[in-house]
Design a protein around this motif. Structure first.
Motif, PDB file in Angstrom:
ATOM      1  N   THR A 119       0.755  -1.125   0.021  1.00 53.72           N
ATOM      2  CA  THR A 119      -0.040   0.138  -0.101  1.00 53.72           C
ATOM      3  C   THR A 119       0.908   1.272  -0.047  1.00 53.72           C
ATOM      4  OG1 THR A 119      -1.866  -1.085   1.179  1.00 53.72           O
ATOM      5  CG2 THR A 119      -1.682   1.252   1.245  1.00 53.72           C
ATOM      6  N   ALA A 120       1.769   1.278   0.890  1.00 54.63           N
ATOM      7  CA  ALA A 120       2.713   2.301   1.096  1.00 54.63           C
ATOM      8  C   ALA A 120       3.656   2.650  -0.180  1.00 54.63           C
ATOM      9  CB  ALA A 120       3.724   2.242   2.100  1.00 54.63           C
ATOM     10  N   SER A 121       3.954   1.596  -0.876  1.00 53.81           N
ATOM     11  CA  SER A 121       4.605   1.497  -2.183  1.00 53.81           C
ATOM     12  C   SER A 121       3.873   2.187  -3.201  1.00 53.81           C
ATOM     13  CB  SER A 121       5.195   0.271  -2.670  1.00 53.81           C
ATOM     14  OG  SER A 121       5.773   0.172  -3.672  1.00 53.81           O
ATOM     15  N   GLU A 128       5.584  -2.073  -7.656  1.00 57.05           N
ATOM     16  CA  GLU A 128       6.446  -3.001  -7.619  1.00 57.05           C
ATOM     17  C   GLU A 128       6.196  -4.516  -7.271  1.00 57.05           C
ATOM     18  OE1 GLU A 128      10.033  -0.505  -5.130  1.00 57.05           O
ATOM     19  OE2 GLU A 128       8.503  -0.588  -4.142  1.00 57.05           O
ATOM     20  N   LYS A 129       5.472  -4.957  -8.314  1.00 55.42           N
ATOM     21  CA  LYS A 129       4.800  -6.345  -8.264  1.00 55.42           C
ATOM     22  C   LYS A 129       5.690  -7.457  -7.599  1.00 55.42           C
ATOM     23  CE  LYS A 129       2.116  -7.614 -11.275  1.00 55.42           C
ATOM     24  NZ  LYS A 129       1.247  -8.096 -12.436  1.00 55.42           N
ATOM     25  N   SER A 130       6.934  -7.447  -8.198  1.00 59.45           N
ATOM     26  CA  SER A 130       8.018  -8.597  -7.952  1.00 59.45           C
ATOM     27  C   SER A 130       8.384  -8.388  -6.552  1.00 59.45           C
ATOM     28  CB  SER A 130       9.150  -8.410  -8.780  1.00 59.45           C
ATOM     29  OG  SER A 130       9.622  -7.234  -8.930  1.00 59.45           O
ATOM     30  N   LYS A 131       8.283  -7.113  -6.002  1.00 58.63           N
ATOM     31  CA  LYS A 131       9.021  -6.687  -4.436  1.00 58.63           C
ATOM     32  C   LYS A 131       8.064  -7.563  -3.433  1.00 58.63           C
ATOM     33  CE  LYS A 131      10.686  -3.199  -1.593  1.00 58.63           C
ATOM     34  NZ  LYS A 131      10.931  -1.857  -1.247  1.00 58.63           N
ATOM     35  N   PHE A 132       6.849  -7.757  -3.710  1.00 58.04           N
ATOM     36  CA  PHE A 132       5.693  -8.031  -2.631  1.00 58.04           C
ATOM     37  C   PHE A 132       5.520  -9.535  -2.735  1.00 58.04           C
ATOM     38  CE2 PHE A 132       5.805  -3.242  -2.803  1.00 58.04           C
ATOM     39  CZ  PHE A 132       6.201  -3.072  -1.532  1.00 58.04           C
ATOM     40  N   MET A 133       6.273 -10.414  -3.234  1.00 61.40           N
ATOM     41  CA  MET A 133       5.889 -11.728  -3.192  1.00 61.40           C
ATOM     42  C   MET A 133       5.165 -12.055  -1.950  1.00 61.40           C
ATOM     43  SD  MET A 133       5.612 -14.293  -5.237  1.00 61.40           S
ATOM     44  CE  MET A 133       6.807 -13.494  -6.708  1.00 61.40           C
ATOM     45  N   GLY A 134       4.146 -12.824  -1.757  1.00 67.75           N
ATOM     46  CA  GLY A 134       3.358 -13.215  -0.585  1.00 67.75           C
ATOM     47  C   GLY A 134       3.716 -14.668  -0.459  1.00 67.75           C
ATOM     48  N   THR A 135       2.933 -15.197   0.905  1.00 67.11           N
ATOM     49  CA  THR A 135       2.983 -16.759   1.264  1.00 67.11           C
ATOM     50  C   THR A 135       1.690 -17.157   1.343  1.00 67.11           C
ATOM     51  OG1 THR A 135       5.034 -15.996   2.297  1.00 67.11           O
ATOM     52  CG2 THR A 135       3.447 -18.087   2.903  1.00 67.11           C
ATOM     53  N   GLU A 136       1.015 -18.147   0.869  1.00 66.50           N
ATOM     54  CA  GLU A 136      -0.204 -18.624   1.022  1.00 66.50           C
ATOM     55  C   GLU A 136      -0.279 -19.305   2.339  1.00 66.50           C
ATOM     56  OE1 GLU A 136      -1.479 -21.721  -1.900  1.00 66.50           O
ATOM     57  OE2 GLU A 136      -1.451 -20.183  -3.582  1.00 66.50           O
ATOM     58  N   LEU A 137      -1.653 -19.019   2.880  1.00 70.26           N
ATOM     59  CA  LEU A 137      -1.982 -19.614   4.116  1.00 70.26           C
ATOM     60  C   LEU A 137      -2.311 -20.916   3.929  1.00 70.26           C
ATOM     61  CD1 LEU A 137      -3.554 -16.497   5.879  1.00 70.26           C
ATOM     62  CD2 LEU A 137      -1.252 -17.319   6.228  1.00 70.26           C
ATOM     63  N   TYR A 138      -3.039 -21.423   3.027  1.00 71.34           N
ATOM     64  CA  TYR A 138      -3.528 -22.762   2.602  1.00 71.34           C
ATOM     65  C   TYR A 138      -2.931 -23.734   3.022  1.00 71.34           C
ATOM     66  CZ  TYR A 138      -5.629 -26.643   0.233  1.00 71.34           C
ATOM     67  OH  TYR A 138      -6.393 -27.938   0.049  1.00 71.34           O
ATOM     68  N   ASN A 139      -3.321 -24.722   4.076  1.00 67.09           N
ATOM     69  CA  ASN A 139      -2.660 -25.938   4.627  1.00 67.09           C
ATOM     70  C   ASN A 139      -1.402 -25.612   5.573  1.00 67.09           C
ATOM     71  OD1 ASN A 139      -3.136 -28.580   4.672  1.00 67.09           O
ATOM     72  ND2 ASN A 139      -1.785 -29.027   3.082  1.00 67.09           N
ATOM     73  N   LYS A 140      -1.129 -24.388   5.726  1.00 68.71           N
ATOM     74  CA  LYS A 140      -0.059 -24.095   6.810  1.00 68.71           C
ATOM     75  C   LYS A 140      -0.364 -24.411   8.062  1.00 68.71           C
ATOM     76  CE  LYS A 140       3.086 -21.921   3.877  1.00 68.71           C
ATOM     77  NZ  LYS A 140       2.180 -22.163   2.573  1.00 68.71           N
ATOM     78  N   THR A 141       0.372 -24.235   9.217  1.00 73.51           N
ATOM     79  CA  THR A 141       0.132 -24.951  10.448  1.00 73.51           C
ATOM     80  C   THR A 141       0.157 -23.714  11.243  1.00 73.51           C
ATOM     81  OG1 THR A 141       0.955 -27.209  10.212  1.00 73.51           O
ATOM     82  CG2 THR A 141       0.837 -26.211  12.535  1.00 73.51           C
TER      83      THR A 141
END
Length: 530
Positions: A119-121, A128-141
């Motif tokens: 949001t700030a960016s 900066e699409k490539s800078k904010f690669m996320g992590t899926e929550l699906y099936n995480k512990t």
């Protein structure tokens, strides 16, 4: 009653107090000195997290009877100092459960997808699409430290996101965990297996810095940390080091050890750390809920004596109060009665509940016995809040015993008091489930209405004693309201109990004591009983 509202509170809460006929003054952002001056004039104070109700503030509140927190945490209230003074401390732990749980999930999602940073960016004119690669929550512990009300709701919300939930809570029954679909594990295993860890415990000596450098070493590389509970549960310096080294991929905090957090706090300098200013409970719905709840709890306590949400007094569910109330009166009268018959320091008290009364919540009854027993022998004001505290401080051992056998009675309460190297026994019951009676005093079977003034006279079992006592009372114009005699065996000592319309002149007791067949005379005053 005058109530000081010293932190921001929904107007609906203030209205509830005013409709009950109380004065509710809203005075926020008071300095320490202003609060110490103001508190002298109030019977109660309602706070949130900003006001610090310290021992000094409590001592200054000469009229103070109740401290209420519109919310769950009570880190800002000195509960021990309040208990010492006999002041009820209560909170509203359920009022902000949903909103705090939702905020936890919001922080978890925002952290995993780097939404604040993106949001700030974007607002800065970047893409900066490539800078904010996320992590899926699906099936995480997701590992939850603490599975109380908020932790339970977080569990349900997390399961809706297809997270696998494991938890650590030494106070949660395994059957309840199974119902919630949570796998209970020990803390080291939770650290080892979790992809995300969220804490939901109060801040205590045991939970302070429970997540620290040693804990981080046990965790997966790239673990994520959430704290929307209390500042200090996660060691902030150790977290800073773990975020810098990327052992911890990211963290999200709503709370800090010191609030407001200082602008130069090291964590605020990190891109992989997001935060909010302690707003977990800050929704319009939650603020109205806790404001109304704490106001209604104040009204219930002042008008009915029901201490809902109290943390330093044995609480009675409202639905159980009608059945328990008569026993509370009996228990306190029994304690007050017994206190005036003993000599020497009290060493121990055993309260035995027999028959139907044993199926009730008996903790408040034991407190009522203590209140009655300690009130006549102490200058300190003794009430249901500080009676257990005073007993503990004086080294008095308190025991409870339950039995289904009440003999010829439906219910029976027996108290055994160890004092002056003797054991003093008293038993009481309710007639028609509402009228209190003393039915035994030190092995003498009696049926005494515990009210007003009474003379308890131990005497030799001989003819003429009752007439002699009656004649002396008549000489001093003392009217006898009721009288009964009791003895364990024929020819042994007897007990004469005389109820009077008022207190006898001191010379009456001295005159009776001088008679040859009189062993002892005690005046019992139950005019202060409930």
């Amino acid at each position: 009653m005058k109530i000081l509202v010293s932190d921001s509170l929904s107007t609906r809460g203030v209205e509830v107090l005013q409709q009950a006929g109380y004065t509710a003054d809203v005075k926020t952002k008071l300095s320490k000195e202003e609060l110490l001056e103001e508190i002298k004039n109030y019977d109660g104070i309602i706070v949130r997290s900003a006001t610090k109700v310290t021992a000094e503030v409590i001592e200054a509140g000469a009229q103070l009877k109740i401290i209420g927190r519109a919310g769950s945490g009570l880190d800002n209230v000195d509960k021990e100092a309040a208990t010492r003074r006999g002041i009820v401390v209560m909170n509203t732990p359920g009022g902000n459960t949903i909103t705090t749980a939702e905020h936890t999930i919001a922080m978890l999602v925002a952290m995993s997808r780097k939404i604040p940073q993106a949001t700030a960016s974007t607002k800065a004119g970047k893409w900066e699409k490539s800078k904010f690669m996320g992590t899926e929550l699906y099936n995480k512990t997701l590992g939850l430290v603490g599975l109380g009300q908020i932790g339970t709701v977080v569990t349900k919300l997390a399961q809706g996101l297809s997270l696998n939930v494991i938890g650590y809570d030494p106070f949660l029954a395994s059957e309840r965990a199974k119902e919630l679909g949570i796998e209970l594990v020990e803390l080291p295993e939770l650290f080892r297996r979790s992809d995300i860890i969220s804490v939901h415990t109060p801040l205590t000596n045991e939970t302070r810095s429970i997540i620290n450098a040693a804990a981080f070493q046990q965790m997966k590389d790239g673990v994520m940390i959430v704290n929307c509970a209390r500042g200090g549960i996660v060691n902030e310096q150790d977290l800073f080091d773990a975020l810098q080294s990327k052992k911890v991929a990211s963290a999200a905090f709503d709370v800090f050890e010191e609030e407001p957090v200082k602008p130069d706090h090291p964590l605020l300098s990190l891109d992989n750390f997001i935060c909010s200013p302690h707003i977990g409970a800050s929704t319009e719905e939650a603020q109205e809920n806790v404001a109304i709840a704490i106001a209604e709890q104040f009204v219930d306590y002042f008008k009915k004596g029901v201490a809902r949400g109290a943390v330093n007094i044995a609480s009675v569910p409202p639905e159980a109060l009608p059945m328990l109330q008569p026993y509370l009166g009996l228990a306190e009268r029994m304690g007050l009665f017994q206190a005036q018959l003993i000599d020497g320091a009290i060493e121990g008290i055993t309260v035995e509940y027999c028959g139907e009364v044993s199926n009730l919540t008996v903790a408040p009854l034991t407190v009522a016995v203590l209140k009655g027993l300690l009130s006549p022998i102490l200058e300190t004001v003794v009430n249901t809040v500080n009676a257990p505290f005073i007993a503990k401080k004086r080294g008095i051992e308190v025991k409870e015993i339950k039995s289904s056998d009440a003999g010829e009675y439906t219910s029976l309460i027996r108290i055994h008091v160890e004092a002056g190297k003797q054991t003093h026994r008293l038993a009481g019951t309710l007639i028609h489930k509402k009228d209190p009676r003393i039915v035994e005093s030190n092995a003498y079977p009696v049926e005494v209405i515990p009210e007003g003034y009474m003379l308890l006279i131990y005497n030799v079992d001989r003819p003429g004693v009752i007439g002699m006592v009656g004649q002396i009372l008549g000489q001093f114009d003392v009217n006898i309201a009721r009288m009964q005699c009791a003895r364990a065996k024929k020819g042994e000592n007897a007990l004469l109990i005389i109820g009077m319309d008022g207190p006898p002149p001191p010379k009456v007791i001295e005159t009776i004591k001088q008679e040859k067949d009189i062993l002892s005379v005690r005046l019992v005053d139950l005019t202060q009983s409930p």
